[in-house]
Design an enzyme around this catalytic site. Structure first.
Site, mmCIF file in Angstrom:
data_model
loop_
_atom_site.group_PDB
_atom_site.id
_atom_site.type_symbol
_atom_site.label_atom_id
_atom_site.label_comp_id
_atom_site.label_asym_id
_atom_site.label_seq_id
_atom_site.Cartn_x
_atom_site.Cartn_y
_atom_site.Cartn_z
ATOM 1 N N ASP A 247 -30.907 6.358 21.233
ATOM 2 C CA ASP A 247 -31.809 6.444 20.079
ATOM 3 C C ASP A 247 -32.361 7.870 19.951
ATOM 4 O O ASP A 247 -32.471 8.407 18.851
ATOM 5 C CB ASP A 247 -32.955 5.436 20.237
ATOM 6 N N HIS A 275 -35.904 -0.864 22.344
ATOM 7 C CA HIS A 275 -34.599 -0.537 21.758
ATOM 8 C C HIS A 275 -34.259 -1.658 20.767
ATOM 9 O O HIS A 275 -33.492 -2.579 21.060
ATOM 10 C CB HIS A 275 -33.531 -0.436 22.850
HETATM 11 C C1 LMR Z 1 -26.732 0.303 19.623
HETATM 12 O O1 LMR Z 1 -27.886 0.760 19.557
HETATM 13 O O2 LMR Z 1 -25.763 0.863 19.108
HETATM 14 C C2 LMR Z 1 -26.519 -0.996 20.313
HETATM 15 O O3 LMR Z 1 -27.575 -1.286 21.161
HETATM 16 C C3 LMR Z 1 -26.320 -2.041 19.268
HETATM 17 C C4 LMR Z 1 -26.133 -3.409 19.821
HETATM 18 O O4 LMR Z 1 -26.878 -4.303 19.398
HETATM 19 O O5 LMR Z 1 -25.228 -3.606 20.630
#
Ligand code: LMR
Length: 435
Positions: A247, A275
């Site tokens: 992120d 997250h």
């Molecule tokens: C991401 O941020 O790309 C992953 O965590 C998405 C997910 O839900 O697998």
């Protein structure tokens, strides 16, 4: 390749002396095998370069169910001290990886083995955890690692029992988790994955190094990390991280794009909280070329709305393009997260990681795993950054992601030893990939 050539190649690669061949039978008992006369129904494991032993070594594989958990060439135990390089090499470290046959691991393992994560003087052992269903794929991974001839990769073992695989782990990279299936409630996902992480926490507690560093990647990673650390009371809670580095990287990229600079000019970016789509990419404290972002990007509406949402939902947008969640960039961000802990943080900068909130200086509720700004001396440990500022926008967003994590925590109380679970999750709570 002729067998004789293979011996030569392996000998050239390792130029090492075989003291014994160690392997495990039935995933449980460690036994030492000496070089055997060639028995019927054996397979050649490898050869050795040694004054004493010039003959190839054979491993008896009569019972196909009794598979060694070390893999192929990695079942050889090399005498590290006999090698030239070890004069400058560090002590071998054990890295356990769950979900090791998955896409993220497939990118990550080769980066780990190449030396780009822990450095060119750090030999490593990879301990790969899969499931019964993925065991064959895991062997494929191990074969590719063999064929890559990485000098720093000294051992590879594969298995499906976390108590076996996590033995003496110095690092545990917990990637494996179930994705949310059709019609599955978020509470169900928390429960299913929570049970996996409760079990893995217990296993780490029992068999890993007591200073193991744990990075939880499998979603929902913050609450999985909380469950894991609660089930590992002998390991400092501080050692557990939930991966929010992807992120942070996504936020840096968008800020660079908007400002028209290369992304190495963007620093001091914090991801606060979960997250999930409530995460808060902090543009108030972030800098571009050392100048506060708000002085460089004057479009506050873009920062508060488009930028924030773009980072929160990037994973979901990517899934729509790819048809699966991000694997390569996730593995890069795991590398970044580890490197941030094993190398000193550049002066004045910091990195984001989801860590336990006990004793945090920001007034965030204690007892959850929350992404916050961290600095490290490069010793694997970190401290929280004190000199950050808040405004009303940032505070209100942090409150929202905090509320979500507290709700997740109540929902997994049965897995953290904190009583009966009550699931009152906010309706709009989602993983980035669920958009
Ligand atoms: C991401 O941020 O790309 C992953 O965590 C998405 C997910 O839900 O697998």
């Amino acid at each position: 390749m002729a067998v004789a050539d293979l011996y030569t190649k392996i000998n050239l690669q390792y130029s090492s002396k075989l003291s014994y061949v160690s392997t495990r039978l039935s995933y449980s008992r460690r036994v030492s095998l000496r070089p055997l006369p060639q028995p019927h129904n054996s397979r050649i494991c490898c050869s050795v370069t040694s004054k004493e032993a010039q003959a190839p070594v054979f491993v008896n594989t009569e019972d196909p169910k009794k598979k060694p958990d070390c893999y192929g060439v990695f079942c050889l135990t090399y005498d590290l001290t006999a090698e030239e390089e070890t004069k400058t090499w560090k002590k071998l470290i054990n890295i356990a990886v769950s979900g090791a046959a998955g896409m993220i691991s497939n990118h990550l393992l080769f980066k780990l083995a190449s030396g780009e994560v822990f450095g060119p003087d750090q030999p490593i052992a990879l301990k790969l955890l899969g499931s019964e269903r993925s065991l064959q794929a895991l062997e494929g991974v191990a074969m590719e690692l063999e064929d890559s001839l990485f000098p720093l990769l000294r051992e590879v073992s594969i298995g499906i029992d976390s108590y076996e695989v996590f033995q003496d782990a110095d690092w545990a990279l917990l990637i494996g988790a179930k994705p949310r299936g059709p019609g599955m409630e978020r509470a169900d996902l928390l429960d299913i994955n929570g049970q996996i992480f409760a079990e893995q926490g217990k296993a780490l507690n029992a068999v890993a190094s007591q200073n193991v560093k744990v990075i939880v990647v499998g979603n929902p990673c913050n609450t999985n990390a909380l469950i894991c650390l609660k089930n590992a009371p002998n390991i400092p809670a501080k050692n557990f991280h939930a991966l929010t580095r992807l992120d942070e990287n996504r936020a840096k990229c968008q800020l660079a794009l908007k400002a028209g600079v290369f992304y190495d000019k963007v620093s001091n970016v914090t991801i606060w909280g979960n997250h999930s789509t409530t995460q808060v990419p902090d543009f108030l404290n972030a800098k571009i070329n050392g100048i506060p972002v708000k002085e460089v990007i004057k479009d506050t509406k873009w920062l508060e709305e488009e930028f924030t949402e773009m980072v929160q939902k990037r994973g979901g947008v990517l899934i729509k393009k790819w048809g699966r969640s991000s694997a390569a960039s996730t593995s890069v961000s795991i590398v970044d997260a580890i490197r941030s802990l094993v190398t000193p943080t550049p002066e004045g900068d910091w990195f984001s990681s989801g860590v336990y909130t006990a004793g945090n200086p920001y007034g965030i509720e204690e007892g959850i795993v929350f992404s916050m700004p961290c600095r490290s001396k490069g010793d694997g440990d970190y401290e929280l950054v004190k000199d950050v500022i808040f405004d009303d926008f940032l505070r209100s967003r942090i409150k929202k992601t905090e509320a979500e994590l507290l709700a997740e925590k109540r929902c997994v109380a049965h897995l953290t030893g904190e009583g009966i679970a009550v699931c009152d999750l906010p309706g709009d709570t989602m993983l980035p990939g669920e958009m």
